[in-house]
Design an enzyme around this catalytic site. Structure first.
Site, mmCIF file in Angstrom:
data_model
loop_
_atom_site.group_PDB
_atom_site.id
_atom_site.type_symbol
_atom_site.label_atom_id
_atom_site.label_comp_id
_atom_site.label_asym_id
_atom_site.label_seq_id
_atom_site.Cartn_x
_atom_site.Cartn_y
_atom_site.Cartn_z
ATOM 1 N N HIS A 56 0.843 -1.203 0.000
ATOM 2 C CA HIS A 56 0.000 0.000 0.000
ATOM 3 C C HIS A 56 0.871 1.242 0.000
ATOM 4 O O HIS A 56 2.093 1.150 0.144
ATOM 5 C CB HIS A 56 -1.011 -0.019 1.153
ATOM 6 C CG HIS A 56 -0.427 0.099 2.528
ATOM 7 N ND1 HIS A 56 0.391 -0.853 3.083
ATOM 8 C CD2 HIS A 56 -0.556 1.067 3.477
ATOM 9 C CE1 HIS A 56 0.731 -0.497 4.304
ATOM 10 N NE2 HIS A 56 0.178 0.681 4.570
ATOM 11 N N HIS A 58 1.406 3.955 1.915
ATOM 12 C CA HIS A 58 1.931 4.731 3.044
ATOM 13 C C HIS A 58 3.460 4.826 2.990
ATOM 14 O O HIS A 58 4.135 3.855 2.634
ATOM 15 C CB HIS A 58 1.484 4.111 4.377
ATOM 16 C CG HIS A 58 0.042 4.364 4.676
ATOM 17 N ND1 HIS A 58 -0.699 3.566 5.532
ATOM 18 C CD2 HIS A 58 -0.808 5.325 4.231
ATOM 19 C CE1 HIS A 58 -1.936 4.039 5.593
ATOM 20 N NE2 HIS A 58 -2.025 5.099 4.807
ATOM 21 N N ASP A 60 5.799 4.700 5.100
ATOM 22 C CA ASP A 60 6.603 3.716 5.841
ATOM 23 C C ASP A 60 6.588 2.343 5.168
ATOM 24 O O ASP A 60 7.129 1.377 5.704
ATOM 25 C CB ASP A 60 6.140 3.615 7.309
ATOM 26 C CG ASP A 60 4.721 3.093 7.449
ATOM 27 O OD1 ASP A 60 3.826 3.566 6.727
ATOM 28 O OD2 ASP A 60 4.516 2.197 8.295
ATOM 29 N N HIS A 61 5.996 2.255 3.962
ATOM 30 C CA HIS A 61 6.013 0.999 3.195
ATOM 31 C C HIS A 61 6.652 1.157 1.814
ATOM 32 O O HIS A 61 7.040 0.165 1.204
ATOM 33 C CB HIS A 61 4.597 0.420 3.088
ATOM 34 C CG HIS A 61 4.058 0.032 4.420
ATOM 35 N ND1 HIS A 61 4.004 -1.268 4.862
ATOM 36 C CD2 HIS A 61 3.640 0.803 5.460
ATOM 37 C CE1 HIS A 61 3.546 -1.284 6.113
ATOM 38 N NE2 HIS A 61 3.323 -0.038 6.488
ATOM 39 N N HIS A 114 -7.477 -0.964 5.636
ATOM 40 C CA HIS A 114 -6.473 -0.008 6.126
ATOM 41 C C HIS A 114 -6.361 1.143 5.119
ATOM 42 O O HIS A 114 -6.396 2.307 5.490
ATOM 43 C CB HIS A 114 -5.149 -0.745 6.295
ATOM 44 C CG HIS A 114 -4.004 0.099 6.762
ATOM 45 N ND1 HIS A 114 -3.955 0.659 8.010
ATOM 46 C CD2 HIS A 114 -2.847 0.450 6.151
ATOM 47 C CE1 HIS A 114 -2.812 1.333 8.144
ATOM 48 N NE2 HIS A 114 -2.129 1.222 7.028
ATOM 49 N N ASP A 133 -0.171 -3.912 6.254
ATOM 50 C CA ASP A 133 -0.828 -3.405 7.466
ATOM 51 C C ASP A 133 -2.281 -3.863 7.552
ATOM 52 O O ASP A 133 -3.123 -3.177 8.139
ATOM 53 C CB ASP A 133 -0.779 -1.869 7.504
ATOM 54 C CG ASP A 133 0.607 -1.338 7.815
ATOM 55 O OD1 ASP A 133 1.515 -2.147 8.083
ATOM 56 O OD2 ASP A 133 0.772 -0.104 7.781
ATOM 57 N N HIS A 171 4.550 -4.536 10.734
ATOM 58 C CA HIS A 171 5.013 -3.876 11.968
ATOM 59 C C HIS A 171 5.194 -4.841 13.124
ATOM 60 O O HIS A 171 4.492 -5.850 13.224
ATOM 61 C CB HIS A 171 4.003 -2.813 12.421
ATOM 62 C CG HIS A 171 3.923 -1.621 11.521
ATOM 63 N ND1 HIS A 171 4.682 -0.495 11.701
ATOM 64 C CD2 HIS A 171 3.176 -1.391 10.411
ATOM 65 C CE1 HIS A 171 4.402 0.395 10.752
ATOM 66 N NE2 HIS A 171 3.486 -0.128 9.945
HETATM 67 FE FE FE Z 1 2.634 0.871 8.218
HETATM 68 ZN ZN ZN Z 2 0.025 1.665 6.553
#
Ligand code: FE
Ligand code: ZN
Length: 241
Positions: A56, A58, A60-61, A114, A133, A171
């Site tokens: 996805h 985001h 942090d990915h 998400h 996530d 995570h």
């Molecule tokens: Fe994340």
């Molecule tokens: Zn995420």
């Protein structure tokens, strides 16, 4: 087992997953938040990167994806429906698409909840579910864009995967998730055993992942919810826990 996975810690609590296809030696990575930790692991092992799987959009990915592509000439795979907010995709995919990875394949599963464009990758040869996530150990992603009903239905798409399937998620939230899970099912023996195992692992600074879907089916209050309503109520309770 053609495909195996190794967690690479990134940022504060993210895991990116390094995938190895043993027959051809192809190397993949799932959700690289950063490039440097991946390059360090790859160089240490004398490996090059072939393919980048994104779950996805985001930061942090996806944060390290462009740099890894430039560095290795790797191909980026992601949901075509989210192409406008992902790094430029070399391999745009959709529900049911099969992505070649050496002699193995990744099956794409659309799992909105998400985010609307969230996808998971299932490697039947190796029994790996890279779920980003969507599903965490004893927890699940926050509903930033989707509804409880969408996420509940997304979990339904994992129902036919074998218990031995290894969940590789985005995570290390497991210890906090266990505290909430125990508040939902304080008398669940499997959950209490898993929570103790997680405490031991974290005390040693070790990852609690991957974890089998069988363990999650016995311990995860979100996966164990019997209806979208029950799922939604648990998700709201966790948001305020
Ligand atoms: Fe994340
Ligand atoms: Zn995420």
């Amino acid at each position: 087992m053609a495909v195996t996975a190794q967690a690479i810690p990134m940022l504060s609590d993210n895991y990116s997953w390094l995938l190895t296809e043993a027959v051809t030696g192809k190397i993949g990575i799932v959700d690289p938040a950063e490039a440097a930790p991946a390059i360090a692991v790859l160089e240490e092992a004398g490996l090059k990167l072939d393919i980048i799987f994104l779950t996805h959009h985001h930061p942090d990915h996806v944060g390290g994806a462009e740099e890894l592509r430039a560095h290795y000439g790797a191909k980026i795979v992601g949901n075509q429906a989210d192409a406008h907010r992902l790094p430029a995709l070399d391999v745009p995919v959709y529900e049911g698409a099969m992505v070649e990875f050496g002699v193995a394949n990744a099956r794409v599963i659309e799992v909105p909840g998400h985010t609307q464009g969230h996808i998971a990758y299932y490697f039947a040869d190796g029994g790996l579910l890279c779920a980003g996530d969507t599903l965490f150990s004893m927890g699940c992603g926050r509903l930033f864009e989707g509804t409880a009903e969408q996420m509940f239905n997304s979990f339904g798409k994992f129902a036919d995967l074998p218990d031995e399937t290894l969940l590789c998620c985005g995570h290390e939230y497991t210890q906090a998730n266990a505290r909430f899970a125990l508040s939902v099912e304080p008398d669940n023996e499997a959950l209490r055993a898993r929570a103790e195992e997680v405490d031991r692992l974290r005390a040693q600074g070790l990852a609690t992942l991957p974890v089998s879907l069988g363990v999650e089916r016995a311990t995860n209050p979100f996966l164990r919810a019997r209806s979208a309503e029950e799922f939604g109520a648990r998700r709201r309770a966790k948001d305020n826990f």
